[in-house]
Design a protein around this motif. Structure first.
Motif, PDB file in Angstrom:
ATOM      1  N   TYR A  71      -6.126  10.865  64.827  1.00  0.00           N
ATOM      2  CA  TYR A  71      -5.497  11.797  65.760  1.00  0.00           C
ATOM      3  C   TYR A  71      -4.262  12.455  65.134  1.00  0.00           C
ATOM      4  O   TYR A  71      -4.111  13.680  65.179  1.00  0.00           O
ATOM      5  CB  TYR A  71      -5.107  11.096  67.072  1.00  0.00           C
ATOM      6  CG  TYR A  71      -4.157  11.946  67.859  1.00  0.00           C
ATOM      7  CD1 TYR A  71      -4.614  13.054  68.567  1.00  0.00           C
ATOM      8  CD2 TYR A  71      -2.785  11.709  67.844  1.00  0.00           C
ATOM      9  CE1 TYR A  71      -3.738  13.881  69.247  1.00  0.00           C
ATOM     10  CE2 TYR A  71      -1.908  12.518  68.519  1.00  0.00           C
ATOM     11  CZ  TYR A  71      -2.385  13.604  69.216  1.00  0.00           C
ATOM     12  OH  TYR A  71      -1.507  14.426  69.877  1.00  0.00           O
ATOM     13  N   ALA A  86      -9.184  15.903  66.238  1.00  0.00           N
ATOM     14  CA  ALA A  86      -8.237  15.169  67.086  1.00  0.00           C
ATOM     15  C   ALA A  86      -8.923  14.645  68.337  1.00  0.00           C
ATOM     16  O   ALA A  86      -8.738  13.482  68.722  1.00  0.00           O
ATOM     17  CB  ALA A  86      -7.049  16.055  67.453  1.00  0.00           C
ATOM     18  N   SER A 114     -11.084   3.805  70.458  1.00  0.00           N
ATOM     19  CA  SER A 114     -10.734   5.127  71.005  1.00  0.00           C
ATOM     20  C   SER A 114      -9.392   5.095  71.725  1.00  0.00           C
ATOM     21  O   SER A 114      -8.995   4.069  72.291  1.00  0.00           O
ATOM     22  CB  SER A 114     -11.804   5.591  71.999  1.00  0.00           C
ATOM     23  OG  SER A 114     -13.045   5.730  71.373  1.00  0.00           O
ATOM     24  N   HIS A 155      -4.038  16.336  64.473  1.00  0.00           N
ATOM     25  CA  HIS A 155      -3.085  17.085  65.299  1.00  0.00           C
ATOM     26  C   HIS A 155      -2.082  17.835  64.417  1.00  0.00           C
ATOM     27  O   HIS A 155      -1.780  19.000  64.672  1.00  0.00           O
ATOM     28  CB  HIS A 155      -2.360  16.138  66.254  1.00  0.00           C
ATOM     29  CG  HIS A 155      -1.493  16.831  67.247  1.00  0.00           C
ATOM     30  ND1 HIS A 155      -1.986  17.681  68.204  1.00  0.00           N
ATOM     31  CD2 HIS A 155      -0.156  16.808  67.429  1.00  0.00           C
ATOM     32  CE1 HIS A 155      -0.994  18.146  68.935  1.00  0.00           C
ATOM     33  NE2 HIS A 155       0.133  17.632  68.480  1.00  0.00           N
ATOM     34  N   ALA A 176     -10.972  11.302  68.459  1.00  0.00           N
ATOM     35  CA  ALA A 176     -10.306  10.008  68.532  1.00  0.00           C
ATOM     36  C   ALA A 176     -10.162   9.498  69.967  1.00  0.00           C
ATOM     37  O   ALA A 176      -9.804   8.342  70.187  1.00  0.00           O
ATOM     38  CB  ALA A 176      -8.920  10.102  67.886  1.00  0.00           C
ATOM     39  N   TYR A 177     -10.448  10.352  70.953  1.00  0.00           N
ATOM     40  CA  TYR A 177     -10.247  10.016  72.365  1.00  0.00           C
ATOM     41  C   TYR A 177     -11.523   9.530  73.043  1.00  0.00           C
ATOM     42  O   TYR A 177     -12.613  10.004  72.754  1.00  0.00           O
ATOM     43  CB  TYR A 177      -9.751  11.250  73.128  1.00  0.00           C
ATOM     44  CG  TYR A 177      -8.301  11.566  72.890  1.00  0.00           C
ATOM     45  CD1 TYR A 177      -7.316  11.040  73.709  1.00  0.00           C
ATOM     46  CD2 TYR A 177      -7.910  12.375  71.834  1.00  0.00           C
ATOM     47  CE1 TYR A 177      -5.982  11.321  73.487  1.00  0.00           C
ATOM     48  CE2 TYR A 177      -6.579  12.665  71.605  1.00  0.00           C
ATOM     49  CZ  TYR A 177      -5.615  12.131  72.437  1.00  0.00           C
ATOM     50  OH  TYR A 177      -4.299  12.401  72.206  1.00  0.00           O
TER      51      TYR A 177
END
Length: 108
Positions: free
Chosen positions: A10, A22, A100, A14, A25-26
């Motif tokens: 991330y 980015a 995550s 970013h 990664a979530y």
């Protein structure tokens, strides 16, 4: 300190203004809280990332990282740029679930 791959992915993406990398990664149900606003889910987080990348020009420097427990990390970055005030140290408070990011709170 060695940070988990989700956080390093991330931060690297970013800083490079690479929204697609980015967002990878979530988790799909992630929440980002920044500047008093909450962004829930992948679409909202993607919009937040795209807006943050386009609004100002700035550089970042990682100045501290602390593991708070198994899932939470506090990363401090120094930002300098053309935003109001020109310089700020921000805490990026990450919560992970597995591999995550499920929550990120950005605050001074």
């Amino acid at each position: 300190m060695d940070l988990p791959p989700a956080i390093t992915t991330y931060l690297t993406a970013h800083n490079a203004r690479d929204v697609d990398s980015a967002i990878a990664a979530y988790a799909s149900d992630a929440v980002v809280i920044d500047d008093g606003r909450s962004h829930h889910g992948t679409d909202a987080v993607r919009a937040w990332l795209a807006g943050a990348a386009a609004e100002y020009t700035y550089t970042t420097e990682l100045i501290a990282a602390t593991r708070l427990d198994e899932e939470r990390y506090d990363v401090v970055q120094h930002l300098e740029g053309d935003f109001p005030g020109g310089a700020v140290d921000l805490h990026y408070r990450f919560t992970l679930r597995g591999s995550s990011i499920v929550r990120l709170v950005v605050e001074p």
